[in-house]
Design a protein around this motif. Structure first.
Motif, mmCIF file in Angstrom:
data_model
loop_
_atom_site.group_PDB
_atom_site.id
_atom_site.type_symbol
_atom_site.label_atom_id
_atom_site.label_comp_id
_atom_site.label_asym_id
_atom_site.label_seq_id
_atom_site.Cartn_x
_atom_site.Cartn_y
_atom_site.Cartn_z
ATOM 1 N N LEU A 1 -66.103 -35.894 -29.068
ATOM 2 C CA LEU A 1 -66.347 -37.328 -29.278
ATOM 3 C C LEU A 1 -65.124 -38.142 -28.864
ATOM 4 N N ALA A 2 -63.943 -37.597 -29.169
ATOM 5 C CA ALA A 2 -62.718 -38.313 -28.791
ATOM 6 C C ALA A 2 -62.530 -38.327 -27.271
ATOM 7 N N GLY B 1 -63.195 -45.635 -23.045
ATOM 8 C CA GLY B 1 -62.201 -46.664 -23.405
ATOM 9 C C GLY B 1 -61.248 -46.960 -22.254
ATOM 10 N N GLU B 2 -60.835 -45.932 -21.517
ATOM 11 C CA GLU B 2 -59.893 -46.142 -20.408
ATOM 12 C C GLU B 2 -60.632 -46.379 -19.087
ATOM 13 N N GLU B 3 -61.929 -46.545 -19.186
ATOM 14 C CA GLU B 3 -62.787 -46.801 -18.010
ATOM 15 C C GLU B 3 -62.590 -45.783 -16.892
ATOM 16 N N GLU C 1 -65.197 -45.610 -32.616
ATOM 17 C CA GLU C 1 -64.374 -45.231 -33.773
ATOM 18 C C GLU C 1 -63.720 -43.859 -33.612
ATOM 19 N N TYR C 2 -64.252 -43.060 -32.691
ATOM 20 C CA TYR C 2 -63.806 -41.665 -32.610
ATOM 21 C C TYR C 2 -62.569 -41.526 -31.724
ATOM 22 N N THR C 3 -61.466 -42.023 -32.227
ATOM 23 C CA THR C 3 -60.234 -41.994 -31.435
ATOM 24 C C THR C 3 -59.614 -40.590 -31.454
ATOM 25 N N ALA D 1 -59.176 -35.236 -21.300
ATOM 26 C CA ALA D 1 -60.221 -36.195 -20.907
ATOM 27 C C ALA D 1 -59.894 -36.804 -19.550
ATOM 28 N N ARG D 2 -58.630 -37.133 -19.334
ATOM 29 C CA ARG D 2 -58.237 -37.758 -18.055
ATOM 30 C C ARG D 2 -58.422 -36.781 -16.898
ATOM 31 N N LEU D 3 -58.073 -35.514 -17.146
ATOM 32 C CA LEU D 3 -58.251 -34.501 -16.089
ATOM 33 C C LEU D 3 -59.725 -34.348 -15.730
#
Ligand SMILES: Nc1nc2c(c(=O)[nH]1)N[C@H]1C(S)=C(S)[C@@H](COP(=O)(O)OP(=O)(O)OC[C@H]3O[C@@H](n4cnc5c(=O)[nH]c(N)nc54)[C@H](O)[C@@H]3O)O[C@H]1N2
Ligand SMILES: Nc1nc2c(c(=O)[nH]1)N[C@H]1C(S)=C(S)[C@@H](COP(=O)(O)OP(=O)(O)OC[C@H]3O[C@@H](n4cnc5c(=O)[nH]c(N)nc54)[C@H](O)[C@@H]3O)O[C@H]1N2
Ligand code: SF4
Ligand SMILES: [Mo]
Length: 686
Positions: A231-232, A239-241, A264-266, A285-287
């Motif tokens: 979820l995060a 969030g970071e598009e 909410e799931y940071t 996530a970015r990778l």
């Protein structure tokens, strides 16, 4: 004496490796690599289980005659009887139970260890008997990832052939240990991506696994808390598009809802639950968002009561990062056994027809009634766990083919108590298993190598395997046992088969995705074909190139919420306990335990415990420890190792682990909690 080379599909995992069995007079001397067929997925390679694969069929413990129980249930005392008598007893019991309680008191279990043809016949026989209580131990295999992918993409199977994994830029290995559970796939495709093509790897696993040396990031969530991490990741990608805007716009629905659901799931929230550093979640996530990614997702994801939510979150992640429907990516279910797809695709489930339609679909039933010639029950049956819960109540008889549920189901102590309560149990197996010891009648089956039939690998590859050995004693192939029993039951006109080819031909006409997988095509093409195959030929190598299998052709994003695992550590049971597989053993050990070269190298179970936790409890490597959960206790040797994170203990499940696991199930998928339970550890003073 003349040596014959017979082409065989490996009897173990769903990589679907092929080799030659060197057969002399119906006896297998050894296996030889197949370098003749460059298109086969293993390209001549085998893992330790493949090399040892024929050993169990020569075990002196093989069942050779039908048996009738004479001792107490579970004791293992039987007398030999003839096939005629065995069929007579079973048929008269089925009739008696039907008359007393109705066909809905009878349940059938099929198997990932038998062929496509045999799975199909079990389905047909159960419907002829009049019951939809039909399932298989693979219920505990893919039933989080599969329903999740069906919800999002319309179908769950692997999107691409294995070769595309080698073309990926990033391999995400999530709750999966392919270096041990799909070793040739790992060597031929994953290592190729990393070593030859420079791909990166992310591992999500509470343990360090064999392949993890390649990982640039290793996320170690507490077992059962991966959902928070997934979820995060969605929170970061959205969030970071970083998501694939064009893909999301054109090929998905539900993005705005998904966006709202993960706000909410940071990563910081996820860190508190899972123990995975927030920064690592961000990096991962970015990778994923920036690379062509292959997702290798398996039991660490599937086998949780919250596994459906987790699998949905991962499917959402795959969709919004556009890692689907093209070359060089991979995702899908990885049904571990060589015939996982054989069961799933013949509709082995309480709510399905072999055509894939639901049992509640009247037109679907009528279509099958026309093909088969007998009435089909219209009610939804019980899944495996519910069947066992209902024993002594609504279930009076079970017919189990090639499944060892006394050991493979969660909470083994309870399962055995339930098996004792059956009015009548038939077990058809190649060994006298823990489950067979509770049977009234045991039927000896011919093993893999001793019959011809069809297998399907994790990349949707449909292949034929051929008879290379004679079965011991009076053992018969499962398909023949089912045909003969059907005749005894008076269903002879619907079961007129003399050879597996005839069954496969019927499958070609009943199950649309296998239309082109004919016995002739498969005989001429050892590399097989990819289902769906509408006509004889290569079939469909890449799915979703022209849209998804949903009514509107789009991926339907599915917002999900955090859901706690059903059991969490507390002061009494302070550890997270999970389990895993070893390369040299198979499930409940019936076959690998009878393979001398595997038994020698992987002789016993052990409990992995972190040095810090071990020190606090005064435990050293090799000490005997007692591991307990609310279901039971077992004794096992400790292995003190930093390959498992603090607070977590882990053991292979081939021996005793299921005395500790939890039979609570998800309300829809019926998946049990097989991997994350609360446990305590005590040193045993010897
Ligand atoms: N040698 C061998 N190969 C097999 C099999 C076998 O019995 N033996 N069985 C076949 C079958 S049917 C299947 S389904 C496949 C299964 O193949 P895998 O999914 O690879 O099997 P496991 O080792 O059970 O689980 C994989 C990993 O999940 C991790 N894990 C446990 N709990 C969690 C968790 O909560 N989260 C995360 N992220 N990871 C977790 C374990 O540490 C383990 O490394 O293997 C197939 N291949
Ligand atoms: N705790 C825990 N439990 C798990 C898992 C886990 O990771 N952790 N994994 C789950 C998964 S993914 C799976 S798939 C299930 C597997 O669960 P099971 O299928 O119950 O386990 P197996 O030991 O593979 O049982 C197969 C049986 O088939 C028999 N057999 C082999 N060949 C033949 C044949 O040709 N004919 C017949 N009639 N019988 C044959 C074998 O002797 C054996 O008894 O276990 C599940 N249970
Ligand atoms: S990877 Fe799987 S299919 Fe291949 S040899 Fe090993 S056990 Fe057999
Ligand atoms: Mo499995």
């Amino acid at each position: 004496m003349e040596e014959k080379l017979i082409p065989v599909v490996c009897p173990w995992c769903s990589v679907g490796c092929r080799f030659y069995a060197v057969s002399v007079n119906g006896y297998i001397k050894r296996v030889e690599f197949d370098y003749d067929h460059p298109k086969i997925p293993n390209r001549g390679k085998l893992c330790p289980k493949g090399v040892a694969s024929y050993q169990f069929i020569n075990s002196p413990k093989r069942l050779k005659k039908p048996l009738k129980r004479v001792g107490a249930k579970g004791e293992g005392k039987f007398e030999e009887i003839s096939w005629e008598e065995a069929y007579r007893i079973i048929a008269s019991k089925i009739k008696e139970i039907k008359e007393t309680y109705g066909p809905e008191a009878i349940a059938f279990l099929s198997s990932e260890k038998i062929t496509l043809e045999e799975n199909y016949l079990i389905h047909k026989l159960s419907k002829a008997v009049g019951t939809n209580h039909l399932d298989f131990p693979g219920r505990y295999c893919q039933y989080s990832n599969s329903p999740a992918r069906i919800a999002v993409f319309g179908t769950s199977a692997a999107t691409n052939p294995f070769e595309d994994v080698a073309k990926a830029e990033l391999v995400v290995v999530w709750g999966h240990n392919p270096a041990e559970t799909a070793p040739v796939f790992f060597g031929q495709y994953v290592e190729k991506a990393i070593l030859d093509n420079g791909a990166e790897m992310i591992v999500v696993d509470p343990r360090a696994t064999r392949g993890h040396k390649y990982a640039s990031l290793h996320l170690k969530p507490y077992p059962g808390t991966d959902l928070a991490v997934a979820l995060a990741m969605l929170n970061v990608v959205i969030g970071e598009e970083l998501y694939d805007k064009e893909f999301v716009q054109e090929k998905t629905t539900g993005f705005d809802k998904l966006k709202g659901s993960v706000e909410e799931y940071t990563p910081e929230w996820a860190e508190k639950i899972s123990g995975v550093p927030a920064e690592d979640i961000r990096k991962a996530a970015r990778l994923i968002a920036s690379k062509r990614t292959a997702f290798l997702v398996n039991e660490g994801v599937n086998q949780h009561v919250n596994g459906l939510n987790l699998a949905l979150a991962i499917a959402n992640l795959i969709a919004i990062t556009g890692n689907i429907g093209k070359e060089g990516v991979w995702s899908g279910v990885f049904p571990g056994a060589q015939c996982g797809f054989c069961s799933a695709m013949t509709g082995i489930a309480p709510n399905k027809l072999p055509t894939g339609k639901p049992v509640t679909d009247e037109a679907g039933r009528e279509e099958l009634e026309r093909l088969w010639g007998f009435p089909i029950p219209d009610w939804v049956g019980f899944d495996l766990t519910t069947m066992v819960r209902e024993i002594g109540n609504r279930i009076r008889m079970m017919y189990i083919v090639g499944g060892n549920i006394a050991k493979s189901m969660p909470n083994s102590g309870w399962v055995r108590e339930q098996l004792e309560k059956l009015d009548f149990l038939v077990v058809q197996d190649i060994f006298l298993t823990e489950t067979a010891k509770y049977a009234d009648i045991v039927l000896p089956a011919a093993a893999w190598f001793e019959k011809t039939g069809t297998a399907i690998s994790a990349e949707r590859r449909v292949q034929r395997t051929y008879k290379a050995a004679e079965a011991p004693g009076e053992a018969k192939p499962d398909w023949l046992i089912l045909v003969e029993l059907a005749r005894e039951l008076g269903f002879g006109e619907f079961f007129k088969y003399e050879h597996p080819d005839e069954i496969l031909k019927e499958i070609n006409s009943v199950i649309p995705v296998f239309k082109g997988a004919t016995p002739e095509y498969l005989a001429e093409h050892p590399e097989g074909c990819f289902f769906p195959c509408a006509e004889p030929g290569e079939g469909t190598k890449i799915l979703f190139k022209n849209g998804f299998k949903t009514p509107d052709g789009k991926a339907h994003l599915q917002p999900v919420d955090w859901r706690e695992p059903p059991e969490m550590p507390d002061s009494e049971y302070p550890f997270w306990l999970t389990n895993f597989r070893l390369v040299g053993h198979w499930h409940t050990n019936t076959m690998s335990g009878e393979s001398p070269s595997l038994e020698k190298r992987w002789p016993e179970e052990y409990l992995m415990i972190n040095p810090k936790d071990a020190r606090a409890l005064g435990i050293k490597s090799g000490d005997l420890v007692k591991v307990s959960t609310r279901r039971g206790s077992i004794l096992v040797k400790a292995e003190v190792t930093d390959h498992v994170r603090e607070g977590v203990i882990a053991m292979p499940w081939h021996w005793q682990a299921n005395f500790l696991t939890l039979d609570e199930i998800h309300e829809k998928t019926k998946m049990a909690e097989l991997k994350a339970v609360a446990a305590k550890v005590e040193k045993v003073e010897e």
